[in-house]
Design an enzyme around this catalytic site. Structure first.
Site, PDB file in Angstrom:
ATOM      1  N   GLU A  93       2.205 -31.094 -52.784  1.00 53.52           N
ATOM      2  CA  GLU A  93       1.797 -32.492 -52.754  1.00 53.52           C
ATOM      3  C   GLU A  93       0.948 -32.453 -51.457  1.00 53.52           C
ATOM      4  O   GLU A  93      -0.077 -33.419 -51.059  1.00 53.52           O
ATOM      5  CB  GLU A  93       2.866 -33.286 -52.594  1.00 53.52           C
ATOM      6  CG  GLU A  93       2.432 -34.857 -52.739  1.00 53.52           C
ATOM      7  CD  GLU A  93       3.341 -35.762 -52.015  1.00 53.52           C
ATOM      8  OE1 GLU A  93       3.194 -35.967 -50.834  1.00 53.52           O
ATOM      9  OE2 GLU A  93       4.346 -36.268 -52.581  1.00 53.52           O
ATOM     10  N   SER A  99       7.703 -35.287 -49.333  1.00 50.07           N
ATOM     11  CA  SER A  99       8.027 -34.422 -50.262  1.00 50.07           C
ATOM     12  C   SER A  99       7.184 -33.274 -50.002  1.00 50.07           C
ATOM     13  O   SER A  99       5.603 -33.674 -49.859  1.00 50.07           O
ATOM     14  CB  SER A  99       7.658 -35.057 -51.571  1.00 50.07           C
ATOM     15  OG  SER A  99       8.566 -36.092 -51.699  1.00 50.07           O
ATOM     16  N   ARG A 159       0.257 -39.572 -57.288  1.00 47.80           N
ATOM     17  CA  ARG A 159      -0.334 -38.772 -56.033  1.00 47.80           C
ATOM     18  C   ARG A 159      -1.421 -38.479 -56.108  1.00 47.80           C
ATOM     19  O   ARG A 159      -1.925 -37.145 -55.883  1.00 47.80           O
ATOM     20  CB  ARG A 159       0.837 -37.840 -55.870  1.00 47.80           C
ATOM     21  CG  ARG A 159       2.341 -38.046 -55.415  1.00 47.80           C
ATOM     22  CD  ARG A 159       2.357 -38.963 -54.157  1.00 47.80           C
ATOM     23  NE  ARG A 159       3.706 -39.129 -53.856  1.00 47.80           N
ATOM     24  CZ  ARG A 159       4.693 -40.095 -54.257  1.00 47.80           C
ATOM     25  NH1 ARG A 159       3.866 -40.836 -55.212  1.00 47.80           N
ATOM     26  NH2 ARG A 159       5.645 -40.268 -53.844  1.00 47.80           N
TER      27      ARG A 159
HETATM   28  N1  EPU Z   1      17.410 -34.458 -56.460  1.00 46.54           N
HETATM   29  C1  EPU Z   1      18.426 -33.522 -56.274  1.00 46.54           C
HETATM   30  N2  EPU Z   1      18.443 -32.647 -55.107  1.00 46.54           N
HETATM   31  C2  EPU Z   1      17.651 -32.995 -54.024  1.00 46.54           C
HETATM   32  C3  EPU Z   1      16.825 -33.922 -54.113  1.00 46.54           C
HETATM   33  C4  EPU Z   1      16.681 -34.827 -55.379  1.00 46.54           C
HETATM   34  O1  EPU Z   1      19.113 -32.922 -57.066  1.00 46.54           O
HETATM   35  O2  EPU Z   1      17.832 -32.251 -52.937  1.00 46.54           O
HETATM   36  C5  EPU Z   1      17.493 -35.295 -57.498  1.00 46.54           C
HETATM   37  C6  EPU Z   1      18.123 -36.622 -57.107  1.00 46.54           C
HETATM   38  O3  EPU Z   1      19.714 -36.842 -57.294  1.00 46.54           O
HETATM   39  C7  EPU Z   1      17.641 -37.437 -58.183  1.00 46.54           C
HETATM   40  C8  EPU Z   1      16.190 -36.891 -58.349  1.00 46.54           C
HETATM   41  O4  EPU Z   1      16.245 -35.389 -57.816  1.00 46.54           O
HETATM   42  O5  EPU Z   1      18.082 -37.518 -59.456  1.00 46.54           O
HETATM   43  C9  EPU Z   1      15.138 -37.663 -57.671  1.00 46.54           C
HETATM   44  O6  EPU Z   1      15.367 -37.541 -56.124  1.00 46.54           O
HETATM   45  P1  EPU Z   1      14.761 -38.658 -55.342  1.00 46.54           P
HETATM   46  O7  EPU Z   1      15.201 -40.229 -55.864  1.00 46.54           O
HETATM   47  O8  EPU Z   1      15.334 -38.563 -53.885  1.00 46.54           O
HETATM   48  O9  EPU Z   1      13.209 -38.776 -55.509  1.00 46.54           O
HETATM   49  P2  EPU Z   1      12.253 -37.690 -55.409  1.00 46.54           P
HETATM   50  O10 EPU Z   1      11.911 -37.609 -57.106  1.00 46.54           O
HETATM   51  O11 EPU Z   1      12.606 -36.365 -54.782  1.00 46.54           O
HETATM   52  C10 EPU Z   1       9.918 -38.982 -55.131  1.00 46.54           C
HETATM   53  C11 EPU Z   1       8.933 -39.041 -54.214  1.00 46.54           C
HETATM   54  C12 EPU Z   1       9.399 -39.547 -52.747  1.00 46.54           C
HETATM   55  C13 EPU Z   1       9.694 -40.643 -53.005  1.00 46.54           C
HETATM   56  C14 EPU Z   1      11.117 -40.698 -53.945  1.00 46.54           C
HETATM   57  C15 EPU Z   1      11.482 -42.384 -54.217  1.00 46.54           C
HETATM   58  C16 EPU Z   1       7.238 -37.273 -55.142  1.00 46.54           C
HETATM   59  C17 EPU Z   1       6.764 -35.872 -54.703  1.00 46.54           C
HETATM   60  N3  EPU Z   1       8.230 -37.643 -54.370  1.00 46.54           N
HETATM   61  O12 EPU Z   1      10.990 -38.001 -54.620  1.00 46.54           O
HETATM   62  O13 EPU Z   1       7.895 -39.454 -51.978  1.00 46.54           O
HETATM   63  O14 EPU Z   1      10.045 -41.422 -51.504  1.00 46.54           O
HETATM   64  O15 EPU Z   1      10.645 -40.282 -55.189  1.00 46.54           O
HETATM   65  O16 EPU Z   1      10.686 -42.893 -54.963  1.00 46.54           O
HETATM   66  O17 EPU Z   1       6.902 -38.042 -56.014  1.00 46.54           O
HETATM   67  C18 EPU Z   1       6.572 -38.314 -50.618  1.00 46.54           C
HETATM   68  O18 EPU Z   1       5.797 -38.436 -51.485  1.00 46.54           O
HETATM   69  O19 EPU Z   1       6.440 -37.579 -49.519  1.00 46.54           O
HETATM   70  C19 EPU Z   1       8.089 -38.969 -50.958  1.00 46.54           C
HETATM   71  C20 EPU Z   1       8.735 -38.854 -49.878  1.00 46.54           C
END
Ligand code: EPU
Length: 339
Positions: free
Chosen positions: A335, A239, A165
């Protein structure tokens, strides 16, 4: 030449749907209009905010200067061989429409990045990423206007200094370059598919589908639509925070206390935590105060249910950050650009 408008409501120009006003507003439809703009008193006498799709910012007050919305359009496709294709898109093209266009030509490389809100021109600034793929993986070059020299310049991937990012355009180049066109290097056959992200594999199995650029894109669309609010319905900027990176020592301590802590090991040995998990554990998932809230299906996304103001969202972000820090001693960094 474009018209500069006064006292302009930006609600339609930011995906958080915040009704802040710009003292002046202008929309540019061609990069040739940039030199014209630089001569205008509204530009010369005011602070300037350059805006793409408005999908990665939180407006916390009226903007007392000039907002310039970049609305350049156009896409070109150049086959370098029967396998390698360069696709150049103007900054104002919608990112997801570009993904769909590339899929319609059977071009691979950005299918995991389906449905990311925002425009092509802002994609390199934060090196958009999702489901195991980042923009930098297919990035070839970009064209930008250098406000310091008044010239158009090209940038290669190395010159963009992409990180998680992150890019040059958030660091030393911040405020200096206006990205006008982005070129991607895509595959026309023998696509390298990325199904490393568990959720994609599960979704493909659920659909009983073989992995292809088309089924992966559909899987991503399904996953995102289930978890992430559509900005056209509920204001949000994806995010709100970055996933924090901590060292292994701190992680070992945390893991003892919270064995289920969601994390990924990075190549350098440090650990990236899932901010959404931390926020959920701190009790914020689904929280709502007035029209400002934490999304019930993805705690990393702050939402505007309608009439929330920028300061209300900012205040909620502050409460979330403070509470996560007091529970886990982990610092969350936004972010989203807070303006
Ligand atoms: N999780 C929770 N509770 C929640 C949300 C997530 O426990 O409310 C846990 C999930 O179960 C999982 C982990 O956190 O084990 C990761 O969750 P997720 O796969 O939804 O991805 P993220 O790390 O929360 C990142 C990016 C997203 C992108 C997704 C998929 C960042 C800041 N965000 O989110 O990007 O779509 O991975 O690759 O890196 C964005 O930048 O706007 C964005 C949506």
């Amino acid at each position: 030449m474009p018209q500069i408008q006064e006292d302009f409501n930006l609600k339609e120009y930011n995906t958080f749907g915040i009704a802040a006003k710009a003292r002046f507003f202008v929309q540019l439809t061609s990069e040739d209009e940039i030199p014209w703009l630089l001569e205008q008193p509204e530009y010369q006498e005011n602070q300037v905010l350059w805006l793409g799709g408005g999908s990665n910012m939180l407006l916390t007050k009226d903007f007392a200067g000039l907002v310039v919305q970049l609305n350049f359009k156009g896409t070109e496709v150049q086959y370098l061989s029967d396998e390698v294709v360069l696709v150049s898109a103007a900054a104002g093209e919608n990112w997801h429409q570009l993904v769909q266009y590339c899929l319609s030509l059977n071009l691979g490389g950005i299918e995991n990045l389906a449905l990311i809100p925002g425009n092509v021109g802002t994609a390199p600034i934060q090196n958009i990423g999702a489901y195991g793929v980042e923009l930098k993986d297919t990035f070839y070059q970009l064209r930008a206007f250098d406000l310091q020299t008044g010239q158009f310049v090209g940038f290669t991937a190395d010159e963009c200094q992409f990180g998680y990012r992150d890019s040059l355009f958030k660091k030393a180049g911040k405020g200096r370059y206006i990205i006008t066109q982005v070129t991607l290097r895509l595959s026309a056959k023998n696509h390298k598919l990325n199904t490393s992200y568990g959720a994609i594999q599960q979704e493909l199995e659920k659909q009983g589908a073989e992995a292809s650029i088309h089924t992966i894109a559909q899987a991503v669309i399904n996953i995102r639509s289930q978890k992430l609010p559509n900005p056209a319905e509920i204001g949000n900027s994806g995010s709100f925070f970055k996933n924090p990176v901590i060292d292994n020592g701190q992680f070992s301590q945390l893991e003892k206390q919270y064995p289920g802590i969601a994390h990924y090991k990075l190549q350098d040995g440090s650990i990236k935590l899932a901010a959404g998990w931390l926020i959920e554990q701190a009790g914020w998932k689904g929280y709502r105060n007035g029209d400002a809230g934490v999304h019930p299906k993805q705690a990393l996304v702050l939402v505007n249910y309608g009439k929330a103001t920028g300061p209300e969202i900012e205040d909620l972000a502050h409460q979330v950050k403070t509470s996560v820090f007091s529970k886990f001693a982990v610092n969350l960094e936004p972010e989203v650009n807070i303006i």
